[in-house]
Design an enzyme around this catalytic site. Structure first.
Site, PDB file in Angstrom:
ATOM      1  N   THR A  73     -27.947 -60.810  24.265  1.00 27.01           N
ATOM      2  CA  THR A  73     -28.073 -59.970  25.496  1.00 27.01           C
ATOM      3  C   THR A  73     -27.095 -60.562  26.494  1.00 27.01           C
ATOM      4  O   THR A  73     -27.166 -61.750  26.527  1.00 27.01           O
ATOM      5  CB  THR A  73     -29.505 -59.699  25.820  1.00 27.01           C
ATOM      6  N   ASP A  74     -26.696 -59.764  27.586  1.00 31.92           N
ATOM      7  CA  ASP A  74     -26.020 -60.430  28.521  1.00 31.92           C
ATOM      8  C   ASP A  74     -27.082 -60.910  29.500  1.00 31.92           C
ATOM      9  O   ASP A  74     -26.433 -62.076  30.274  1.00 31.92           O
ATOM     10  CB  ASP A  74     -25.251 -59.168  29.341  1.00 31.92           C
ATOM     11  N   GLU A  75     -28.385 -60.928  29.091  1.00 36.07           N
ATOM     12  CA  GLU A  75     -29.287 -61.652  30.179  1.00 36.07           C
ATOM     13  C   GLU A  75     -29.141 -63.249  30.087  1.00 36.07           C
ATOM     14  O   GLU A  75     -29.616 -63.946  30.638  1.00 36.07           O
ATOM     15  CB  GLU A  75     -30.642 -61.193  30.088  1.00 36.07           C
ATOM     16  N   TYR A 115     -37.988 -64.481  28.496  1.00 33.19           N
ATOM     17  CA  TYR A 115     -37.397 -63.634  27.372  1.00 33.19           C
ATOM     18  C   TYR A 115     -35.948 -64.051  27.498  1.00 33.19           C
ATOM     19  O   TYR A 115     -35.368 -64.327  26.010  1.00 33.19           O
ATOM     20  CB  TYR A 115     -37.284 -62.052  27.974  1.00 33.19           C
ATOM     21  N   LYS A 120     -34.026 -65.801  23.896  1.00 33.03           N
ATOM     22  CA  LYS A 120     -32.653 -65.298  23.488  1.00 33.03           C
ATOM     23  C   LYS A 120     -31.541 -66.395  23.325  1.00 33.03           C
ATOM     24  O   LYS A 120     -30.738 -66.523  22.349  1.00 33.03           O
ATOM     25  CB  LYS A 120     -32.163 -63.790  23.975  1.00 33.03           C
TER      26      LYS A 120
HETATM   27  N1  LIG Z   1     -32.526 -52.868  24.834  1.00 32.52           N
HETATM   28  C1  LIG Z   1     -31.439 -53.146  25.327  1.00 32.52           C
HETATM   29  O1  LIG Z   1     -31.005 -52.724  26.303  1.00 32.52           O
HETATM   30  C2  LIG Z   1     -30.691 -54.404  24.901  1.00 32.52           C
HETATM   31  C3  LIG Z   1     -29.608 -55.243  25.460  1.00 32.52           C
HETATM   32  C4  LIG Z   1     -29.010 -56.290  24.838  1.00 32.52           C
HETATM   33  C5  LIG Z   1     -29.752 -56.818  23.838  1.00 32.52           C
HETATM   34  N2  LIG Z   1     -30.647 -56.174  23.371  1.00 32.52           N
HETATM   35  C6  LIG Z   1     -31.276 -57.018  22.072  1.00 32.52           C
HETATM   36  O2  LIG Z   1     -31.318 -56.006  20.980  1.00 32.52           O
HETATM   37  C7  LIG Z   1     -32.335 -56.110  20.181  1.00 32.52           C
HETATM   38  C8  LIG Z   1     -33.179 -54.993  19.927  1.00 32.52           C
HETATM   39  O3  LIG Z   1     -33.674 -54.504  21.386  1.00 32.52           O
HETATM   40  P1  LIG Z   1     -34.499 -53.225  21.301  1.00 32.52           P
HETATM   41  O4  LIG Z   1     -34.509 -52.708  22.787  1.00 32.52           O
HETATM   42  O5  LIG Z   1     -34.256 -52.303  20.046  1.00 32.52           O
HETATM   43  O6  LIG Z   1     -35.890 -53.667  21.127  1.00 32.52           O
HETATM   44  P2  LIG Z   1     -37.344 -53.054  20.675  1.00 32.52           P
HETATM   45  O7  LIG Z   1     -38.413 -53.948  21.499  1.00 32.52           O
HETATM   46  O8  LIG Z   1     -37.351 -51.704  20.995  1.00 32.52           O
HETATM   47  O9  LIG Z   1     -37.422 -53.254  19.080  1.00 32.52           O
HETATM   48  C9  LIG Z   1     -37.870 -54.602  18.485  1.00 32.52           C
HETATM   49  C10 LIG Z   1     -38.287 -54.390  17.308  1.00 32.52           C
HETATM   50  O10 LIG Z   1     -38.504 -55.635  16.606  1.00 32.52           O
HETATM   51  C11 LIG Z   1     -39.568 -55.534  15.953  1.00 32.52           C
HETATM   52  N3  LIG Z   1     -40.347 -57.179  15.813  1.00 32.52           N
HETATM   53  C12 LIG Z   1     -40.702 -57.790  16.965  1.00 32.52           C
HETATM   54  N4  LIG Z   1     -41.054 -59.021  16.423  1.00 32.52           N
HETATM   55  C13 LIG Z   1     -41.001 -58.801  15.217  1.00 32.52           C
HETATM   56  C14 LIG Z   1     -41.085 -60.093  14.146  1.00 32.52           C
HETATM   57  N5  LIG Z   1     -41.602 -61.112  14.644  1.00 32.52           N
HETATM   58  N6  LIG Z   1     -40.759 -59.878  12.755  1.00 32.52           N
HETATM   59  C15 LIG Z   1     -40.290 -58.481  12.678  1.00 32.52           C
HETATM   60  N7  LIG Z   1     -40.118 -57.382  13.503  1.00 32.52           N
HETATM   61  C16 LIG Z   1     -40.172 -57.746  14.798  1.00 32.52           C
HETATM   62  C17 LIG Z   1     -40.509 -54.708  16.600  1.00 32.52           C
HETATM   63  O11 LIG Z   1     -41.618 -54.249  15.662  1.00 32.52           O
HETATM   64  C18 LIG Z   1     -39.453 -53.523  16.873  1.00 32.52           C
HETATM   65  O12 LIG Z   1     -39.329 -52.623  15.808  1.00 32.52           O
HETATM   66  C19 LIG Z   1     -33.083 -57.447  20.663  1.00 32.52           C
HETATM   67  O13 LIG Z   1     -32.767 -58.591  19.900  1.00 32.52           O
HETATM   68  C20 LIG Z   1     -32.788 -57.460  22.055  1.00 32.52           C
HETATM   69  O14 LIG Z   1     -32.959 -58.696  22.604  1.00 32.52           O
HETATM   70  C21 LIG Z   1     -31.496 -55.192  23.877  1.00 32.52           C
END
Ligand SMILES: NC(=O)c1ccc[n+]([C@@H]2O[C@H](COP(=O)([O-])OP(=O)(O)OC[C@H]3O[C@@H](n4cnc5c(N)ncnc54)[C@H](O)[C@@H]3O)[C@@H](O)[C@H]2O)c1
Length: 335
Positions: free
Chosen positions: A125-127, A153, A157
């Site tokens: 993530t950009d964070e 968080y 990451k």
């Molecule tokens: N949403 C954003 O805007 C954004 C931006 C940049 C990066 N990201 C990164 O992208 C990834 C996905 O983000 P998202 O928004 O889809 O998240 P989300 O919270 O919607 O989904 C996370 C998924 O991971 C699963 N999970 C959590 N802990 C687990 C574990 N211990 N074992 C197996 N599965 C597990 C959850 O059940 C869920 O299905 C993350 O790594 C996040 O850091 C998200």
């Protein structure tokens, strides 16, 4: 090829699975997901019965379970989306963030090393770069920007990113990392800004906006993120980090106003609430490297993507209402 996708019952992971099976119908996807509160098996319904798709409910921190699934499936690549992803929850309870986001990534990489995978892609993530001041619009995060995290968080990451890069350097493990800005689109859990505001507006409830609402985020349509990961998996250089962003900075308050306008609801529904602790002011990504090296550019203009997204939530009330009522857990409990 077989790709092991973790966290595929969440927002971006599920969109990635739909994208990949559409664009690469000859490939097999094995989705590993713990189904935490953020995972919703209903989302994966369109692919659950397909021969080239398998769902495994498991925790990425569970070494024996990961060893077993890697052994059975012999994936060529892993795309690690699994994470605890909500900043507010990390402030209230950091422990599970350290466990899943750091330890879980380490466990997956160990399984990947043991079973000789060809690529491990870490979705970051950009964070991890912290934030930028509002009055210096020329400043952008590049891949060389030092890590400077604000929340448990983003720290977790960043820890995973450093661990992944160390596995590349120490063991020659074939890691790539993408650091993406805020995503929006279908199937996002309604605790995050855009679906939260849409669901509140549709219910005629107050829309809680942190502080002055002037915090700036760089928004990218989720499918553009999926395409970026595809480009990195296909042609990215191992050991490299790629920033992914939409050049689309928006103030939170302007997004909320846009949603209200689009849904024909009054601005009087906006309620400013106490600011988040350590709230980052501005994120802005410079995606020049992925454009230059891999030819990636975002394809969805925000003006189109946000209207499409709002319509999706209007037309899929059953999807997010089942989450708000807790009914979406019924299937999970039966597994
Ligand atoms: N949403 C954003 O805007 C954004 C931006 C940049 C990066 N990201 C990164 O992208 C990834 C996905 O983000 P998202 O928004 O889809 O998240 P989300 O919270 O919607 O989904 C996370 C998924 O991971 C699963 N999970 C959590 N802990 C687990 C574990 N211990 N074992 C197996 N599965 C597990 C959850 O059940 C869920 O299905 C993350 O790594 C996040 O850091 C998200």
């Amino acid at each position: 090829m077989t790709i092991l996708v973790t966290g595929g019952a969440g927002f971006i992971g599920s969109n990635f699975i739909f994208y990949w099976l559409r664009e690469h119908p000859g490939d097999r996807i094995v989705c590993v997901d713990k189904l935490t509160y953020a995972g919703n098996l209903q989302t994966l319904r369109p692919v659950l019965g397909r021969e080239n798709f398998r769902f495994v409910r498991a925790d990425i921190c569970d070494r024996a379970a990961m060893d077993a699934v890697f052994g059975e499936e012999q994936p060529e690549a892993v795309v690690n989306f699994a994470a605890e992803s909500h900043v507010d929850r990390s402030i209230a309870d950091p422990g599970v963030f350290l466990m899943t986001n750091i330890i879980g990534t380490g466990v997956l990489m160990d399984a990947g090393r043991k079973h000789g995978i060809r690529r491990f892609h870490q979705v970051s993530t950009d964070e991890v770069y912290g934030d930028l001041p509002l009055d210096r619009p020329e400043l952008l995060f590049t891949e060389e920007t030092p890590l400077h995290t604000s929340s448990p968080y983003s720290s977790a990451k960043a820890g995973a990113d450093l661990l992944a890069l160390s596995y590349h350097r120490t063991y020659g493990f074939p890691v790539t990392i993408s650091r993406c800005s805020n995503n929006y689109g279908p199937y996002q859990f309604p605790e995050k800004l855009i679906p939260l505001m849409i669901s509140r507006a549709l219910a005629g409830e107050k829309l809680p906006v942190y502080g002055d609402g002037l915090n700036v985020r760089d928004w990218l349509y989720v499918e553009d993120h999926c395409r970026a990961i595809d480009r990195i998996l296909t042609d990215g250089r191992v050991g490299e980090v790629y920033n992914v962003g939409g050049h689309n900075e928006m103030r939170n308050i302007d997004i909320v106003r846009l949603i209200l306008r689009e849904l024909d609801r009054p601005e009087s529904l906006i309620a400013h609430v106490e600011d988040r602790k350590g709230h980052d002011r501005r994120y802005a990504i410079d995606p020049a490297k992925i454009h230059r090296e891999l030819g990636w550019l975002p394809e969805t203009h925000f003006a189109d993507g946000i209207v499409r997204t709002i319509r999706w939530y209007v037309e899929h009330r059953d999807w997010w209402e089942a989450i708000l009522s807790g009914a979406y857990r019924a299937e999970t409990e039966g597994m």
